[in-house]
Design a protein around this motif. Structure first.
Motif, PDB file in Angstrom:
ATOM      1  N   ARG A 156       0.836  -1.058   0.088  1.00  0.00           N
ATOM      2  CA  ARG A 156       0.016   0.054   0.177  1.00  0.00           C
ATOM      3  C   ARG A 156       0.841   1.085   0.013  1.00  0.00           C
ATOM      4  N   GLN A 157       0.913   1.708  -1.085  1.00  0.00           N
ATOM      5  CA  GLN A 157       1.659   3.112  -1.161  1.00  0.00           C
ATOM      6  C   GLN A 157       0.864   4.175   0.036  1.00  0.00           C
ATOM      7  N   THR A 158       1.575   5.317  -0.115  1.00  0.00           N
ATOM      8  CA  THR A 158       1.159   6.264   0.967  1.00  0.00           C
ATOM      9  C   THR A 158       0.225   7.443   0.289  1.00  0.00           C
ATOM     10  N   GLY A 159      -0.558   8.211   1.087  1.00  0.00           N
ATOM     11  CA  GLY A 159      -1.280   9.412   0.345  1.00  0.00           C
ATOM     12  C   GLY A 159      -2.425   9.076  -0.699  1.00  0.00           C
ATOM     13  N   ASN A 160      -2.197   9.714  -1.617  1.00  0.00           N
ATOM     14  CA  ASN A 160      -3.269   9.595  -2.973  1.00  0.00           C
ATOM     15  C   ASN A 160      -3.020   8.256  -3.333  1.00  0.00           C
ATOM     16  N   GLU A 161      -1.820   7.888  -3.521  1.00  0.00           N
ATOM     17  CA  GLU A 161      -1.746   6.448  -4.213  1.00  0.00           C
ATOM     18  C   GLU A 161      -2.128   5.297  -3.632  1.00  0.00           C
ATOM     19  N   GLN A 162      -2.105   5.381  -2.323  1.00  0.00           N
ATOM     20  CA  GLN A 162      -2.551   4.539  -1.371  1.00  0.00           C
ATOM     21  C   GLN A 162      -4.309   4.274  -1.376  1.00  0.00           C
ATOM     22  N   THR A 163      -4.728   5.269  -1.432  1.00  0.00           N
ATOM     23  CA  THR A 163      -6.237   5.565  -1.415  1.00  0.00           C
ATOM     24  C   THR A 163      -6.936   5.022  -2.904  1.00  0.00           C
ATOM     25  N   ALA A 164      -5.945   5.372  -4.148  1.00  0.00           N
ATOM     26  CA  ALA A 164      -6.392   5.125  -5.453  1.00  0.00           C
ATOM     27  C   ALA A 164      -6.227   3.793  -5.525  1.00  0.00           C
ATOM     28  N   LEU A 165      -5.194   2.875  -4.980  1.00  0.00           N
ATOM     29  CA  LEU A 165      -4.938   1.563  -5.053  1.00  0.00           C
ATOM     30  C   LEU A 165      -6.062   0.835  -4.742  1.00  0.00           C
ATOM     31  N   TRP A 166      -6.450   1.018  -3.468  1.00  0.00           N
ATOM     32  CA  TRP A 166      -7.557   0.301  -2.755  1.00  0.00           C
ATOM     33  C   TRP A 166      -8.749   0.509  -3.006  1.00  0.00           C
ATOM     34  N   ASN A 167      -9.076   1.528  -3.587  1.00  0.00           N
ATOM     35  CA  ASN A 167     -10.377   1.821  -4.096  1.00  0.00           C
ATOM     36  C   ASN A 167     -10.691   1.601  -5.583  1.00  0.00           C
ATOM     37  N   GLY A 168      -9.580   1.196  -6.223  1.00  0.00           N
ATOM     38  CA  GLY A 168      -9.544   0.725  -7.530  1.00  0.00           C
ATOM     39  C   GLY A 168      -9.157  -0.783  -7.704  1.00  0.00           C
ATOM     40  N   THR A 169      -8.000  -1.027  -8.718  1.00  0.00           N
ATOM     41  CA  THR A 169      -7.702  -2.520  -8.733  1.00  0.00           C
ATOM     42  C   THR A 169      -7.595  -3.406  -7.745  1.00  0.00           C
ATOM     43  N   ALA A 170      -6.835  -3.022  -6.799  1.00  0.00           N
ATOM     44  CA  ALA A 170      -6.546  -3.945  -5.744  1.00  0.00           C
ATOM     45  C   ALA A 170      -7.866  -4.071  -4.819  1.00  0.00           C
ATOM     46  N   GLY A 171      -8.688  -3.152  -4.390  1.00  0.00           N
ATOM     47  CA  GLY A 171      -9.930  -3.268  -3.561  1.00  0.00           C
ATOM     48  C   GLY A 171     -10.730  -4.297  -4.377  1.00  0.00           C
ATOM     49  N   ARG A 172     -10.849  -4.135  -5.897  1.00  0.00           N
ATOM     50  CA  ARG A 172     -11.917  -4.708  -6.578  1.00  0.00           C
ATOM     51  C   ARG A 172     -11.332  -6.360  -6.731  1.00  0.00           C
ATOM     52  N   THR A 199     -12.871  -6.807   3.449  1.00  0.00           N
ATOM     53  CA  THR A 199     -14.284  -7.291   3.238  1.00  0.00           C
ATOM     54  C   THR A 199     -15.186  -7.772   4.366  1.00  0.00           C
ATOM     55  N   GLY A 200     -14.761  -7.501   5.752  1.00  0.00           N
ATOM     56  CA  GLY A 200     -15.345  -7.821   6.940  1.00  0.00           C
ATOM     57  C   GLY A 200     -15.345  -9.119   7.421  1.00  0.00           C
ATOM     58  N   SER A 201     -14.622 -10.159   6.774  1.00  0.00           N
ATOM     59  CA  SER A 201     -14.774 -11.422   7.358  1.00  0.00           C
ATOM     60  C   SER A 201     -14.381 -11.402   9.002  1.00  0.00           C
ATOM     61  N   THR A 202     -13.486 -10.897   9.440  1.00  0.00           N
ATOM     62  CA  THR A 202     -12.978 -10.811  10.875  1.00  0.00           C
ATOM     63  C   THR A 202     -13.782 -10.075  11.699  1.00  0.00           C
ATOM     64  N   THR A 203     -14.350  -8.930  11.165  1.00  0.00           N
ATOM     65  CA  THR A 203     -15.348  -8.042  11.800  1.00  0.00           C
ATOM     66  C   THR A 203     -16.603  -8.899  12.231  1.00  0.00           C
ATOM     67  N   LEU A 204     -16.897  -9.634  11.067  1.00  0.00           N
ATOM     68  CA  LEU A 204     -18.377 -10.314  11.458  1.00  0.00           C
ATOM     69  C   LEU A 204     -18.286 -11.637  12.268  1.00  0.00           C
ATOM     70  N   ALA A 205     -16.843 -12.084  12.075  1.00  0.00           N
ATOM     71  CA  ALA A 205     -16.519 -13.336  13.184  1.00  0.00           C
ATOM     72  C   ALA A 205     -16.524 -12.581  14.713  1.00  0.00           C
ATOM     73  N   PHE A 206     -15.981 -11.509  14.929  1.00  0.00           N
ATOM     74  CA  PHE A 206     -15.982 -10.947  16.131  1.00  0.00           C
ATOM     75  C   PHE A 206     -17.507 -10.723  16.685  1.00  0.00           C
ATOM     76  N   SER A 262     -10.991   1.318   1.859  1.00  0.00           N
ATOM     77  CA  SER A 262     -11.283   0.989   0.470  1.00  0.00           C
ATOM     78  C   SER A 262     -12.976   0.740   0.447  1.00  0.00           C
ATOM     79  N   GLU A 263     -13.490   1.571  -0.144  1.00  0.00           N
ATOM     80  CA  GLU A 263     -14.886   1.536  -0.409  1.00  0.00           C
ATOM     81  C   GLU A 263     -15.502   0.302  -1.214  1.00  0.00           C
ATOM     82  N   PRO A 264     -14.645  -0.359  -2.155  1.00  0.00           N
ATOM     83  CA  PRO A 264     -15.273  -1.484  -2.928  1.00  0.00           C
ATOM     84  C   PRO A 264     -15.373  -2.691  -1.637  1.00  0.00           C
ATOM     85  N   MET A 265     -14.487  -2.717  -0.924  1.00  0.00           N
ATOM     86  CA  MET A 265     -14.315  -3.678   0.023  1.00  0.00           C
ATOM     87  C   MET A 265     -15.333  -3.379   1.088  1.00  0.00           C
ATOM     88  N   LEU A 266     -15.591  -2.149   1.811  1.00  0.00           N
ATOM     89  CA  LEU A 266     -16.342  -2.038   2.655  1.00  0.00           C
ATOM     90  C   LEU A 266     -17.793  -2.076   2.169  1.00  0.00           C
TER      91      LEU A 266
END
Length: 284
Positions: free
Chosen positions: A5-21, A60-67, A83-87
């Protein structure tokens, strides 16, 4: 599967884009593969008296839901991720099961949590990506009640996790511009050095710090291996940039490199990790 995960805007873009999907698309495979880690964290929840739990880097919530399943109606489980796609996937799962879990899209390093609002903070592979780890864990400590527990699982070194580095090593001859890993940079193996992790937690105000090595036996179906390899990690980020011929060569070469991990219809590997515990200092 090094989703660095890069920092700042790159990190946000990655996890709301290809990596998150990609993580959403492979959710079931990843949840099954990392179930041993989830089970260990659920045990930690069960062993304590926590009722207000924060899951950092919840994906994507697996651990949160397990708790949430473990605590039932007495609990309040909150997941945080950038990551909005994951959330979106996590919220849908919680709604389908009718579980008392909520999710925040934010960076846990900077989010303005209500002070002293959680009595347990947990994470499965979600805390190695902060731009400033000391600042992040200090922010989490402020969100913790006095005496609250911290428990997370992080990867040890790349050399101890050959399964996680096989793809990039096999693909390297085709991808000469791959950036070199920086040991302390945000990413999958950022917490490989136990002394560094201890220092981060100490400087951010946590007490009773304890790191223990732990090896998890992980599996995934062989039929899912190529999909897993081509959607996640370095290949997931670069394959679309290659011409058809090179793309085919890379996939064939990388798949062959994973043959030592294939046992019939199952892929098996050992995940070399740290299990890390700490406690928020009690009020004076």
């Amino acid at each position: 599967m090094d989703e660095t995960r890069q920092t700042g805007n790159e990190q946000t873009a990655l996890w709301n884009g290809t990596a998150g999907r990609a993580w959403v698309d492979t959710q079931e495979v990843l949840d099954s593969m990392f179930k041993p880690m989830e089970d260990l964290l659920v045990e930690a929840v069960a062993a304590g008296s926590a009722s207000q739990v924060l899951d950092v880097g919840c994906g994507t919530g697996s651990t949160t839901l397990a708790f949430a399943r473990r605590l039932g109606e007495k609990g309040r489980c909150t997941g945080i991720d950038i990551s909005e796609p994951m959330l979106t996937a996590a919220r849908a799962r919680a709604e389908r099961e009718g579980l008392p879990a909520s999710f925040i899209r934010a960076d846990a390093q900077r989010h303005a949590f209500e002070p002293a609002s959680f009595d347990m903070i947990l994470s499965r592979f979600g805390v190695m990506f902060f731009e400033d780890s000391v600042q992040a864990f200090a922010n989490l400590r402020r969100a913790a009640k006095a005496g609250a527990g911290l428990r997370f699982i992080a990867w040890r070194s790349p050399s101890e996790n050959p399964f996680m580095t096989t793809a990039e090593r096999a693909a390297a001859p085709f991808l000469p511009n791959l950036p070199a890993r920086r040991p302390d940079a945000p990413g999958q193996f950022a917490f490989a050095d136990a002394s560094r992790v201890h220092r981060i937690l100490e400087e951010s105000g946590w007490a009773d710090i304890d790191l223990q090595p732990i090896d998890f036996a992980c599996t995934l179906p062989e039929k899912e291996l190529v999909h897993y390899l081509t959607r996640l990690g370095i290949l997931g980020r670069v394959l679309h940039e290659l011409d058809d011929r090179t793309r085919t060569q890379v996939i064939e070469t990388v798949r062959a490199a994973f043959e030592p991990f294939v046992h019939g219809a199952e892929v098996r590997f050992t995940a070399a990790c740290w299990t890390v515990g700490a406690r928020a200092p009690a009020a004076p």
